[in-house]
Motif scaffolding. Structure first.
Motif, PDB file in Angstrom:
ATOM      1  N   ILE A   9     -12.478  14.669  19.421  1.00 29.83           N
ATOM      2  CA  ILE A   9     -13.640  15.299  20.061  1.00 29.83           C
ATOM      3  C   ILE A   9     -14.040  16.526  19.252  1.00 29.83           C
ATOM      4  N   ASN A  11     -16.823  19.699  19.539  1.00 29.90           N
ATOM      5  CA  ASN A  11     -17.821  20.384  20.357  1.00 29.90           C
ATOM      6  C   ASN A  11     -18.595  21.348  19.468  1.00 29.90           C
ATOM      7  N   VAL A  66     -27.205  19.583  26.324  1.00 32.77           N
ATOM      8  CA  VAL A  66     -26.027  18.885  25.803  1.00 32.77           C
ATOM      9  C   VAL A  66     -26.308  17.394  25.673  1.00 32.77           C
ATOM     10  N   CYS A  68     -24.316  13.768  23.541  1.00 30.37           N
ATOM     11  CA  CYS A  68     -23.180  13.364  22.719  1.00 30.37           C
ATOM     12  C   CYS A  68     -23.516  12.133  21.887  1.00 30.37           C
ATOM     13  N   GLU A  70     -21.385   9.190  18.928  1.00 26.56           N
ATOM     14  CA  GLU A  70     -20.133   8.713  18.354  1.00 26.56           C
ATOM     15  C   GLU A  70     -20.344   8.450  16.868  1.00 26.56           C
ATOM     16  N   LYS A  75     -16.096  11.486  18.919  1.00 28.89           N
ATOM     17  CA  LYS A  75     -17.168  11.901  19.826  1.00 28.89           C
ATOM     18  C   LYS A  75     -17.604  13.321  19.466  1.00 28.89           C
ATOM     19  N   ASN A  77     -19.985  16.308  20.773  1.00 27.14           N
ATOM     20  CA  ASN A  77     -20.836  16.899  21.805  1.00 27.14           C
ATOM     21  C   ASN A  77     -21.714  17.958  21.146  1.00 27.14           C
ATOM     22  N   ILE A 350     -21.757  12.033  32.019  1.00 24.27           N
ATOM     23  CA  ILE A 350     -21.881  12.479  30.633  1.00 24.27           C
ATOM     24  C   ILE A 350     -23.344  12.847  30.395  1.00 24.27           C
ATOM     25  N   HIS A 352     -26.872  13.516  28.524  1.00 25.77           N
ATOM     26  CA  HIS A 352     -27.657  13.153  27.339  1.00 25.77           C
ATOM     27  C   HIS A 352     -29.009  13.844  27.469  1.00 25.77           C
ATOM     28  N   ASP A 366     -13.071  17.825  26.474  1.00 24.72           N
ATOM     29  CA  ASP A 366     -14.377  17.183  26.582  1.00 24.72           C
ATOM     30  C   ASP A 366     -15.308  17.959  27.519  1.00 24.72           C
TER      31      ASP A 366
END
Length: 688
Positions: A9, A11, A66, A68, A70, A75, A77, A350, A352, A366
């Motif tokens: 992850i 950030n 925010v 995220c 891949e 991942k 963020n 989550i 988007h 996360d």
């Protein structure tokens, strides 16, 4: 989306000056990674991050957002932040949740941006890694080299060029990745590897790169001195070491609107951006006040920070959560360390941008959204009641610009208060309350644009239209000499009349409000009327005789008078006292007083003369100045300035210092208003 281990992850806070293409860059990364099916445009209002109606209208980011993606099984963020200084709270939110600050520069500019400086400083405070992006390398007036040199003047040899452009005939022909020692040509956003061309400028950047990487270990330094090239693994290992330690700031060139260099930037974030698990050292305070170090462990004690809140009238309250330790699931009890109260965990999603994707859990490292947590506000720690831990909250800018708010429709004052209370949960950089002195509702924020945005939200979310005006100043009135006056109230209206007669000496005093005493001899005024006389004076001092402002510093001594055994009453003596007040204060050389504020102004060295001159023009007094410890070229100017002169000071300071200046105020005392200024205030007050 599947659950990721904290080692996979990243950030990333995306920050920088306004207009540098941060949102476009986020959009390009999301599209390149396949997180979106179309490449949104700021101008069209179709980006993932700028989803608020006000943002679409203004074509600018006004809050953090925010989303995220891949990339290579990692991942990422992304936390997009506003570049406009009025919305600096978004940068504070992002810095609290991120492990790395991606600072966006513009290849068309020739100086180190103030916004970049602020983003860098925010990263320093939180000990975040820093990666730079020089965007818009495809622009007509772009000059990567000039921007890089301006950055070098600030950061020296810590800057490490990783992806640089090669220019042919004034256009970017290739992007060279120095960590791979490979050259790429872009067609329709797709990269194609080509042979490495010869270039003196490229050799210069390569030397900078090698020197920066070599400083990260003795082995690499030895290899560097022997003139041996680094392998790609060695280069990335050295870069990662330098970025993690804060010794290297990688620089990536790209053209986000054309998707050029975006794939290489994503590779860089995966390879060099610190993983959530690598950002160790986060501490919490336990119930006994002891500090506890928290590893980023999904099986560790629960500690999560709410770094952002949205008051959505349809979805409900949305709490953006970064889990530091432990795991949050739907059945995890939500215990708030601040309130000591528990509630059911809301729906986990989550984010988007403006949409949400259902999720079953948030694991350590996360970020997710939990809805309808009524007891949680920005900066709160979500933890376990059995082992309560408190994380460090957010450091947000103090509100510095205030306006009086009034409802356009009568009777909607309560709706204003409830709506702004909700918005204060969403934005901790605003404040709202009623000024007890002026009875006005005061909204404070970071500047004109910020207040305008909040008022727009108040209308769109809560259906309340308001008017804005400059806040009234809480002036006072006082006297400067001692007088003795009579107040006599005599009225005959058939039957019982009204009779009250007092002689009162009015004197100035340093004590606040009214100081009442009596020196009556011989029963000229019976004792049972003393409270009525004092009450009449207390009511009277609410309004002075000059402009109707409260009277302060007034000593009133009742020393004589007379009464009638039938017609005298408490009401009559109360009226007599008010008559004495009006007559006496008018004869006692009344003056107008104004609040004087202590003002601590942080300002760059080069602007000190201009700010000192401005303070003087505002009838202020400069008390001193001193360097700001740990800063680069900043001074703190201490002054005393009348509150009435500071209404547009935030705007002036920001304009003069290009956003670098800041200030804090506190009440000092009341002071006599100069005669010429007082006359204008009195005329305006009496004209209302």
């Amino acid at each position: 989306m599947k659950t990721y281990n904290s080692t996979n992850i990243r950030n990333i806070a995306v920050a920088g000056h306004a207009g540098r293409g941060k949102t476009t860059l986020c959009e390009a990364m999301l599209y390149t990674a396949g997180a979106t099916k179309r490449l949104g445009k700021v101008a069209d209002g179709t980006t993932v991050m700028d989803y608020d109606p006000e943002e679409k209208k203004r074509q600018a980011s006004l809050q953090s957002a925010v989303a995220c993606l891949e990339w290579n099984d990692v991942k990422i963020n992304l936390i997009d932040t506003p570049g406009l200084f009025d919305f600096a709270g978004g940068l504070s939110e992002a810095a609290r949740a991120a492990g790395c600050m991606l600072i966006v520069m513009d290849a068309e500019r020739t100086s180190y941006d103030v916004g970049a400086e602020k983003a860098f400083n925010a990263a320093e405070v939180r000990n975040l890694s820093k990666i730079f992006v020089i965007n818009k390398t495809d622009a007509e007036n772009a000059n990567f080299g000039n921007v890089f040199e301006a950055m070098q003047e600030v950061h020296g040899n810590k800057l490490c060029p990783v992806v640089v452009p090669l220019i042919e005939e004034g256009q970017v022909r290739y992007l060279v990745n120095l960590s791979q020692n490979k050259c790429y040509e872009y067609k329709d956003g797709k990269s194609v590897e080509v042979d490495m061309p010869e270039s003196d400028k490229l050799d210069t950047y390569r030397d900078m790169f090698n020197e920066a990487v070599a400083t990260t270990s003795d082995e690499l330094m030895e290899k560097y001195f022997e003139g041996e090239p680094f392998t790609e693994v060695e280069a990335l290992t050295g870069l990662l070491e330098g970025v993690t330690n804060g010794d290297i700031y990688p620089v990536y060139a790209c053209a986000a609107d054309k998707l050029e260099g975006i794939d290489q930037l994503l590779n860089g974030l995966v390879n060099l951006g610190p993983s959530a698990s690598s950002k160790t050292g986060e501490t919490a305070t336990d119930k006994d006040g002891n500090e506890v170090e928290l590893p980023c462990d999904p099986n560790g004690p629960l500690a999560a920070i709410c770094f952002k809140t949205i008051a959505d009238p349809f979805v409900g309250k949305m709490s953006f959560i970064k889990v530091i330790s432990g795991t949050i699931k739907a059945d995890t009890p939500c215990y708030c360390a601040r309130t000591g109260e528990s509630e059911r965990m809301g729906k986990i999603s989550i984010p988007h941008g403006g949409t949400l994707e259902d999720s079953t859990e948030i694991t350590a490292g996360d970020i997710a959204v939990v809805t309808k947590l009524t007891g949680i506000k920005t900066g709160d720690t979500i933890t376990a009641a059995s082992n309560p831990l408190t994380l460090k909250g957010l450091t947000v800018p103090t509100p510095c610009y205030s306006l009086a708010v009034s409802a356009k429709k009568k009777g909607e004052e309560d709706k204003i208060a409830s709506g702004l209370a909700r918005l204060m949960e969403e934005d901790p950089t605003i404040s709202f309350g009623t000024n007890k002195e002026t009875k006005e509702q005061i909204l404070s924020g970071q500047g004109e644009q910020h207040i305008d945005f909040i008022v727009g939200k108040l209308k769109s979310k809560f259906g309340v239209d308001v008017d804005l005006a400059a806040p009234k100043v809480a002036y006072r009135e006082a006297i400067r000499k001692t007088v003795q006056v009579q107040g006599k109230h005599k009225k005959q209206s058939g039957g019982h009349g009204q009779y009250g007669d007092v002689w009162i000496r009015f004197e100035p005093t340093t004590e606040p409000g009214l100081q009442f005493s009596e020196e009556v001899f011989g029963g000229s005024v019976p004792k049972n009327y003393f409270p009525a006389v004092e009450k009449g004076l207390q009511d009277s001092i609410e309004k002075g005789v000059l402009a109707g402002y409260p009277m302060v510093g007034l000593k009133a001594v009742l020393y004589d008078g007379s009464y009638h055994p039938v017609d005298s009453s408490e009401m009559a003596f109360k009226t007599a006292a008010s008559l004495a007040y009006k007559k006496g204060v008018a004869e006692a050389d009344p003056v107008l007083l104004e609040p004087i504020l202590n003002v601590d102004i942080t300002v760059p060295d080069e602007n000190m003369g201009d700010i000192m001159g401005d303070v003087t023009k505002r009838r202020g007094r400069v008390l001193g100045m001193e360097p700001v410890e740990g800063s680069r070229g900043l001074q703190k100017l201490t002054a005393e300035v009348p509150e009435a002169e500071l209404s547009d000071f935030p705007t002036m300071l920001r304009s003069t210092t290009k956003g670098r200046g800041s200030f804090l105020t506190s009440f000092a005392r009341y002071e006599e208003v100069p005669a010429n200024v007082a006359q204008k205030i009195i005329e305006e007050a009496n004209a209302e």
